[in-house]
Write a protein that holds these residues in place. Structure first.
Motif, PDB file in Angstrom:
ATOM      1  N   TRP A  43      12.347 -26.416 -11.587  1.00 51.67           N
ATOM      2  CA  TRP A  43      12.040 -24.986 -11.677  1.00 51.67           C
ATOM      3  C   TRP A  43      10.890 -24.612 -10.736  1.00 51.67           C
ATOM      4  CZ3 TRP A  43      13.894 -20.520 -13.183  1.00 51.67           C
ATOM      5  CH2 TRP A  43      13.034 -19.449 -13.333  1.00 51.67           C
ATOM      6  N   CYS A  47      11.070 -21.948  -7.738  1.00 51.94           N
ATOM      7  CA  CYS A  47      10.184 -20.777  -7.630  1.00 51.94           C
ATOM      8  C   CYS A  47       9.440 -20.748  -6.310  1.00 51.94           C
ATOM      9  CB  CYS A  47       9.169 -20.755  -8.764  1.00 51.94           C
ATOM     10  SG  CYS A  47       9.881 -20.209 -10.315  1.00 51.94           S
ATOM     11  N   ARG A  51      13.489 -18.548  -5.528  1.00 55.34           N
ATOM     12  CA  ARG A  51      13.454 -17.418  -6.463  1.00 55.34           C
ATOM     13  C   ARG A  51      12.825 -16.189  -5.821  1.00 55.34           C
ATOM     14  NH1 ARG A  51      10.002 -15.196 -10.256  1.00 55.34           N
ATOM     15  NH2 ARG A  51      11.096 -14.240 -12.002  1.00 55.34           N
ATOM     16  N   HIS A  53      10.930 -12.587  -5.632  1.00 51.85           N
ATOM     17  CA  HIS A  53       9.780 -12.038  -6.349  1.00 51.85           C
ATOM     18  C   HIS A  53       9.669 -10.541  -6.097  1.00 51.85           C
ATOM     19  CE1 HIS A  53       8.200 -16.039  -7.377  1.00 51.85           C
ATOM     20  NE2 HIS A  53       8.741 -16.386  -6.231  1.00 51.85           N
TER      21      HIS A  53
END
Length: 84
Positions: A43, A47, A51, A53
């Motif tokens: 994870w 991130c 991922r 934002h």
């Protein structure tokens, strides 16, 4: 850092773990602690690279680094390098 009991000091970490729990942890079942630790590592890598934002216009960190110097949203915020 502020005084003892000031909640804002720890807000980035609290936000990260809240997001992890809601977007990943509650959707999976881990049979062992080793699986959980591996999922946390995966994870964090997700991130830091993939991922998107909302604070940076829904760009991933990888996309942000590609379009701005040193990953800064605003080129005027880029650190100044001094030779010497």
């Amino acid at each position: 850092m502020g005084e003892t009991g000031i909640c804002w000091d720890n807000s980035p970490a609290e936000s990260f773990w809240s997001t992890f729990k809601h977007e990943h942890c509650y959707r999976h079942v881990y049979a062992t602690k080793t699986e959980l630790v591996a999922a946390i590592g995966k994870w964090i890598r997700f991130c830091r690279s993939v991922r998107r934002h909302s604070a940076v216009g829904m760009l991933s960190p990888r996309q942000l680094r590609a379009v701005t110097p040193n990953g800064c949203r605003n080129p005027s915020q880029a650190p100044v390098r001094r030779s010497g």
